[in-house]
Design a protein around this motif. Structure first.
Motif, short mmCIF file in Angstrom:
data_model
loop_
_atom_site.label_atom_id
_atom_site.label_comp_id
_atom_site.label_asym_id
_atom_site.label_seq_id
_atom_site.Cartn_x
_atom_site.Cartn_y
_atom_site.Cartn_z
N VAL A 1 -39.03 -70.13 -116.07
CA VAL A 1 -37.71 -70.27 -115.32
C VAL A 1 -37.10 -71.14 -116.41
O VAL A 1 -35.90 -70.56 -116.86
CB VAL A 1 -37.42 -71.05 -114.34
CG1 VAL A 1 -36.56 -71.78 -113.58
CG2 VAL A 1 -38.35 -70.76 -112.92
N ALA A 2 -37.49 -72.39 -117.31
CA ALA A 2 -36.53 -72.63 -118.15
C ALA A 2 -36.03 -71.70 -119.20
O ALA A 2 -34.55 -71.75 -120.44
CB ALA A 2 -37.56 -73.62 -119.28
N LEU A 3 -36.97 -70.70 -119.89
CA LEU A 3 -36.16 -70.13 -120.73
C LEU A 3 -35.28 -68.77 -120.52
O LEU A 3 -34.41 -68.75 -121.09
CB LEU A 3 -37.29 -69.20 -121.58
CG LEU A 3 -38.29 -69.85 -121.83
CD1 LEU A 3 -39.46 -68.61 -122.57
CD2 LEU A 3 -37.48 -70.49 -123.38
N GLY A 4 -35.41 -68.35 -118.91
CA GLY A 4 -34.71 -67.83 -118.44
C GLY A 4 -33.01 -68.98 -118.67
O GLY A 4 -31.70 -68.13 -118.65
N ALA A 5 -33.22 -69.40 -118.53
CA ALA A 5 -31.78 -70.54 -117.77
C ALA A 5 -31.45 -71.00 -119.58
O ALA A 5 -30.12 -70.63 -119.38
CB ALA A 5 -32.34 -72.30 -117.25
N LEU A 6 -31.96 -70.86 -120.39
CA LEU A 6 -31.53 -71.47 -121.85
C LEU A 6 -30.86 -70.53 -122.31
O LEU A 6 -30.04 -70.10 -123.59
CB LEU A 6 -32.90 -72.03 -122.35
CG LEU A 6 -33.36 -73.86 -122.15
CD1 LEU A 6 -34.30 -73.25 -122.61
CD2 LEU A 6 -31.79 -74.91 -122.21
N THR A 7 -32.44 -68.89 -122.46
CA THR A 7 -31.24 -67.53 -123.10
C THR A 7 -30.45 -66.77 -122.52
O THR A 7 -30.39 -66.90 -121.80
CB THR A 7 -32.76 -67.23 -123.81
OG1 THR A 7 -33.24 -67.05 -122.96
CG2 THR A 7 -33.62 -68.00 -124.61
N ARG A 8 -29.84 -66.32 -123.95
CA ARG A 8 -28.61 -65.43 -123.49
C ARG A 8 -28.99 -63.89 -124.20
O ARG A 8 -29.74 -63.55 -125.22
CB ARG A 8 -27.25 -64.82 -123.78
CG ARG A 8 -26.38 -66.46 -123.27
CD ARG A 8 -26.79 -66.41 -121.48
NE ARG A 8 -25.87 -68.54 -121.40
CZ ARG A 8 -26.72 -69.46 -121.35
NH1 ARG A 8 -27.92 -69.55 -121.29
NH2 ARG A 8 -26.11 -70.52 -121.07
N PRO A 9 -29.05 -62.47 -123.49
CA PRO A 9 -29.72 -61.51 -124.79
C PRO A 9 -29.02 -61.59 -125.09
O PRO A 9 -27.65 -61.87 -125.53
CB PRO A 9 -28.91 -60.10 -123.09
CG PRO A 9 -29.22 -61.18 -122.09
CD PRO A 9 -28.57 -62.46 -122.38
N GLY B 1 -34.68 -59.85 -123.85
CA GLY B 1 -33.47 -60.01 -124.63
C GLY B 1 -32.92 -60.07 -125.55
O GLY B 1 -31.94 -60.24 -126.46
N VAL B 2 -34.30 -61.46 -126.13
CA VAL B 2 -33.23 -61.77 -127.58
C VAL B 2 -34.04 -61.58 -128.66
O VAL B 2 -35.57 -61.03 -128.71
CB VAL B 2 -34.39 -63.25 -127.24
CG1 VAL B 2 -33.22 -63.57 -126.03
CG2 VAL B 2 -35.59 -63.42 -126.64
N GLU B 3 -33.54 -62.30 -129.91
CA GLU B 3 -34.75 -61.89 -130.90
C GLU B 3 -35.51 -62.89 -131.23
O GLU B 3 -34.99 -64.28 -131.77
CB GLU B 3 -33.60 -61.69 -132.34
CG GLU B 3 -34.70 -61.14 -133.54
CD GLU B 3 -33.06 -61.37 -134.73
OE1 GLU B 3 -33.87 -61.79 -135.95
OE2 GLU B 3 -31.94 -60.63 -134.52
N VAL B 4 -36.96 -62.89 -131.32
CA VAL B 4 -37.90 -64.11 -131.52
C VAL B 4 -38.37 -64.04 -133.25
O VAL B 4 -38.64 -63.68 -133.36
CB VAL B 4 -38.92 -64.14 -130.79
CG1 VAL B 4 -40.12 -64.89 -130.60
CG2 VAL B 4 -38.09 -64.10 -129.32
#
Length: 482
Positions: free
Chosen positions: A98-106, A128-131
């Motif tokens: 949940v936290a990662l979905g709220a913090l990141t953007r594609p 959809g992020v570059e890690v």
């Protein structure tokens, strides 16, 4: 004050019948059952009455709370120092997603601590992020713990900002399974100074209790975020913190807090992620336990944590000074002293103990504690084990553990006498195959001793037998520590 727990308790006390779901609630499906007593023995009538499926105005909405759940979450946010707090009954694996979905953007870049929990590793590829991952490092030669290389993480973060391709989100595993704590004031301060708009997920799964002790609070993410916000450094930083509450507070398993410090947009994004990822049938007893755990920690947390720290000190002192515990050794870098080069510190409620001088594997030691002394230790690190002196451990439990350790060491010493050389006065038998290595009257020379040691490493069981009588397991001798 525990509004959610009180509301659930009031419903549990009513003689309610549900025409919706959860047949087991209030023992509805068990009244004429042959296995009712087993249900009651495991769960108790009170738990069965409290495990309900009511929602909306009857209790509260989980996803859009307006009643006692909302009140309880606000009290938790106030106690921990967050802007908003969510209760979850699906564990911190869900809270991290949940936290990662709220913090990141594609399309954005994420810098993750390599030592983070598997739930984070599994969630990142689908966002959809570059890690990029910062590497791990070992603690020191005398301690087998590993954790994130924070110096390298900060270097990678600064290099990306200098190249004009900054990381939008950083993930930190700040309180580890092995009792390593990150120096979050230094780390979050450096991140905010380099690029102030950063978003940070801090997984403090093992550290929820730390917020309630003045000496432990200073390294927590929420305290640090408040201090940075007041100083102006972290004003634009958004922080999400996850706590696996049952690991250090009096909460039921799978109870988790998700705390947020940041904008209302961040709060709404987290609420939307929760709706998509969390079960639509949350456990109300688990959620109520989060309310009660917060209430207890607020009222008694400092006292209970002080006891935990004192008990950890007792364990260290006894191992260092008691000859009957001389085969054990406490491991770790300069205990509780912040290591400025690695930006980490010890959790003072953890004690790592080496067994290398005991002559027994960590798994065998744990098995003996569990089967013979009713004591459970989960973590083994090579030839060491880790104790967690949480708030549920008291003086009586610690003394029982120390006595068990003395007993195991004493048994090892007595067993080792069979390897003293000279003439053997008993049968020494390896199983399989059951053929004696030595019989009474034979010389127990170095060759036979080496054979016994070799067979033990292969997983064979070694027994001694004095004529007609019961065989006793024999273990390899343990060298004495000076």
């Amino acid at each position: 004050m525990a509004p959610l727990a009180d509301a659930l308790l009031a419903l549990a006390r009513r003689d309610l019948t549900s025409f919706h779901a959860l047949p087991v609630s209030h023992e509805g499906s068990l009244r004429d059952s042959e296995i009712r007593e087993r249900y009651l023995a495991l769960y108790g009538a009170a738990h069965l009455a409290a495990d309900v499926s009511y929602s909306g105005a009857m209790l509260d909405s989980f996803f859009r709370p307006r009643g006692p759940l909302l009140q309880a979450q606000r009290l938790a946010a106030q106690a921990f120092g967050a802007d908003h707090t969510f209760f979850l009954s699906g564990g911190t694996s869900t809270a991290n997603r949940v936290a990662l979905g709220a913090l990141t953007r594609p399309g954005e870049r994420v810098l993750a601590d390599r030592s983070c929990h598997q739930s984070i590793h599994f969630a990142l590829p689908g966002l959809g992020v570059e890690v990029d991952y910062a590497p791990m490092r070992a603690c020191c030669d005398s301690c087998p713990r590993e954790f994130g290389d924070i110096r390298r993480l900060l270097e990678m973060y600064a290099e990306a900002a200098a190249e004009g391709r900054p990381y939008s989100t950083v993930v930190l595993s700040a309180v580890s399974y092995d009792g390593v704590r990150y120096n979050l004031p230094a780390i979050l301060g450096a991140l905010a100074e380099t690029h102030p708009h950063v978003r940070v997920l801090v997984d403090e799964a093992w550290g929820a209790a730390h917020n309630f002790h003045p000496d432990l609070r200073t390294l927590t993410a929420l305290h640090t975020s408040r201090m940075l916000r007041r100083s102006g450094e972290g004003r634009q930083m958004e922080v999400a913190v996850t706590h696996s509450a049952h690991k250090s507070l009096s909460a039921l398993r799978q109870g988790s807090y998700l705390h947020l410090i940041g904008s209302e947009e961040m709060h709404e994004r987290a609420a939307q992620e929760l709706f998509q990822l969390h079960t639509t049938s949350p456990s109300w007893p688990v959620l109520a336990s989060l309310d009660l755990a917060r209430a207890q920690a607020t009222a008694e947390g400092e006292r209970l944590l002080r006891r935990s720290i004192d008990l950890a000190h007792t364990v260290r002192h006894e191992i260092d000074t008691d000859e009957k515990l001389s085969a054990f050794e406490v491991l770790g870098p300069d205990r509780h002293l912040l290591d400025s080069s690695m930006l980490v510190a010890d959790d003072p409620t953890r004690v790592m103990i080496s067994l290398k001088n005991l002559g027994i594997s960590a798994s065998d030691f744990r098995r003996q504690l569990f089967e013979e002394h009713d004591l459970y230790i989960a973590r083994e690190c090579g030839d060491a084990i880790l104790l967690h002196l949480h708030i549920g451990v008291d003086e009586k439990a610690v003394q029982r553990l120390l006595q068990a350790m003395r007993t195991i060491q004493g048994n090892r010493r007595r067993a080792s006498s069979a390897f003293s050389g000279g003439t053997c006065d008993q049968f020494i038998i390896a199983y399989p195959p059951g053929v004696p290595i030595a019989v009474p009257g034979e010389h127990l020379d170095e060759g036979r001793q080496r054979l016994i040691a070799s067979l033990r490493t292969q997983g064979r069981e070694i027994y001694t037998l004095r004529g007609r009588g019961p065989a006793e397991p024999l273990q390899q001798p343990s060298p004495r520590r000076d």
